[in-house]
Design an enzyme around this catalytic site. Structure first.
Site, mmCIF file in Angstrom:
data_model
loop_
_atom_site.group_PDB
_atom_site.id
_atom_site.type_symbol
_atom_site.label_atom_id
_atom_site.label_comp_id
_atom_site.label_asym_id
_atom_site.label_seq_id
_atom_site.Cartn_x
_atom_site.Cartn_y
_atom_site.Cartn_z
ATOM 1 N N ASP A 168 48.354 35.051 47.617
ATOM 2 C CA ASP A 168 47.211 35.081 48.758
ATOM 3 C C ASP A 168 47.705 34.285 49.833
ATOM 4 O OD1 ASP A 168 44.639 35.358 49.732
ATOM 5 O OD2 ASP A 168 43.927 33.524 48.603
ATOM 6 N N HIS A 213 36.706 30.770 55.097
ATOM 7 C CA HIS A 213 36.987 30.278 53.649
ATOM 8 C C HIS A 213 36.595 28.846 53.563
ATOM 9 C CE1 HIS A 213 40.998 32.411 54.665
ATOM 10 N NE2 HIS A 213 40.683 33.143 53.546
ATOM 11 N N GLY A 214 36.100 28.885 51.937
ATOM 12 C CA GLY A 214 35.464 27.409 51.788
ATOM 13 C C GLY A 214 33.978 27.437 51.591
ATOM 14 N N GLY A 227 37.172 34.944 51.862
ATOM 15 C CA GLY A 227 35.876 34.040 52.013
ATOM 16 C C GLY A 227 34.525 34.604 51.271
ATOM 17 N N SER A 264 33.242 33.178 48.929
ATOM 18 C CA SER A 264 32.539 31.978 48.155
ATOM 19 C C SER A 264 31.076 31.930 49.107
ATOM 20 C CB SER A 264 33.293 30.714 47.928
ATOM 21 O OG SER A 264 34.167 31.298 47.055
ATOM 22 N N ASN A 295 38.015 38.622 48.386
ATOM 23 C CA ASN A 295 38.536 37.349 47.940
ATOM 24 C C ASN A 295 37.771 36.290 47.564
ATOM 25 O OD1 ASN A 295 40.947 38.952 48.518
ATOM 26 N ND2 ASN A 295 42.054 37.091 49.790
ATOM 27 N N VAL A 296 37.752 35.929 46.520
ATOM 28 C CA VAL A 296 36.789 34.672 46.211
ATOM 29 C C VAL A 296 37.739 33.529 45.534
ATOM 30 C CG1 VAL A 296 34.672 33.668 44.622
ATOM 31 C CG2 VAL A 296 34.909 36.291 45.485
#
Ligand code: 13P
Length: 281
Positions: free
Chosen positions: A82, A178-179, A207, A209, A228-229
């Protein structure tokens, strides 16, 4: 089964109308947790290691754990790098028999991004390995909505980029980051629709999450190929260790501690996969 490449996973996903989870792992427990969740849900999964986690854990160790999972479990698993930072890092993972690599040079100029991505594609494809790249800027989640929106992917440039590089899937910027979000994210569904129409390869959203479930569900319904997580798993892992230590202290069985952390990650993974497979047929 052995690890499979993204192409095989994407074609299965298209047939069954699934969005594939690309779940980041940093060690054996997190990897076992996400792989087990996919197996229980009977859906394919891309296990990923973030570039800094490759530096931390070693591409060889992580690939070996993923390879063991693929042999034990019945569902299709792929192992991916990644946000690979350079041709050299992508090559390291290719040499260690990852089944896919991401090369992320989105912050570089277009020609350099194309040139280096093509080098990765040539090497990877010669070995049956898939390649993901990124266009636009996927920010960190502490940025304002305006800053995130400034990085949106341009659909026409994205279409050219895919043709110029021969990549297997493209990560796009549509409002996720992201985050841990500082402000509630705002997904640009209109732009996503345009990208899905214009770009001739599977679309990846990063991103995943703490993006609201309903927004994820809408992106899944529209047809994103891969989500993507990472952060949600690592937070669950940290929280479980914190809670366990608080309750049982440091003399407890280490396997009980690690099991608690693994189960916490698995629970989050099961929830995410239930959204990603909501429209399954
Ligand atoms: P999150 O950590 O925000 O889930 O993002 C993961 C990701 O996109 C990795 O590429």
């Amino acid at each position: 089964m052995a690890l499979v490449n993204y192409k095989e996973i994407f074609s299965y996903a298209k047939e069954h109308r699934l969005t594939i989870g690309a779940f980041n792992s940093v060690n054996m427990e997190t990897l076992q947790a996400v792989a087990s969740a996919a197996d229980q849900m009977n859906v394919p999964l891309i296990i990923q290691t973030y570039h800094a986690h490759v530096d931390y854990a070693g591409a060889d160790y992580m690939q070996a754990i993923a390879d063991a999972a693929s042999k034990r479990l019945n569902t299709k698993l792929a192992m991916g790098l990644d946000h690979g930072r350079s041709f050299e890092q992508a090559k390291l993972c290719i040499d260690n028999r990852y089944s896919g690599v991401m090369i992320d040079l989105a912050s570089e100029d277009y020609d350099y991004n194309v040139r280096e991505t093509r080098r990765v594609v040539e090497l990877a494809h010669a070995r049956g390995i898939s390649v993901e790249a990124e266009l636009g800027t996927i920010s960190d989640a502490d940025r304002t909505l305006e800053e995130i929106a400034a990085g949106y992917t341009d659909p026409k440039v994205a279409r050219d980029f895919v043709a110029d590089t021969g990549i297997d899937c493209l990560a796009v910027s549509i409002g996720t980051a992201h985050g841990i979000y500082k402000y509630q994210p705002k997904i640009n569904f209109e732009l996503l629709g345009e990208l899905l129409e214009t770009v001739p390869c599977p679309i990846v959203v990063h991103g995943g999450s703490n993006t609201p479930d309903e927004e994820v569900e809408e992106m899944v319904r529209m047809g994103i190929a891969k989500l993507n997580v990472g952060t949600d798993f690592f937070r669950a892992y940290n929280q479980a260790i914190y809670d366990f230590q608080k309750e049982f202290g440091t003399d407890a069985e280490i396997t009980d501690l690690m099991r608690a952390a693994r189960e916490a990650v698995e629970k989050v993974a099961l929830h995410k996969l239930s959204i990603l497979s909501k429209f399954r047929r």
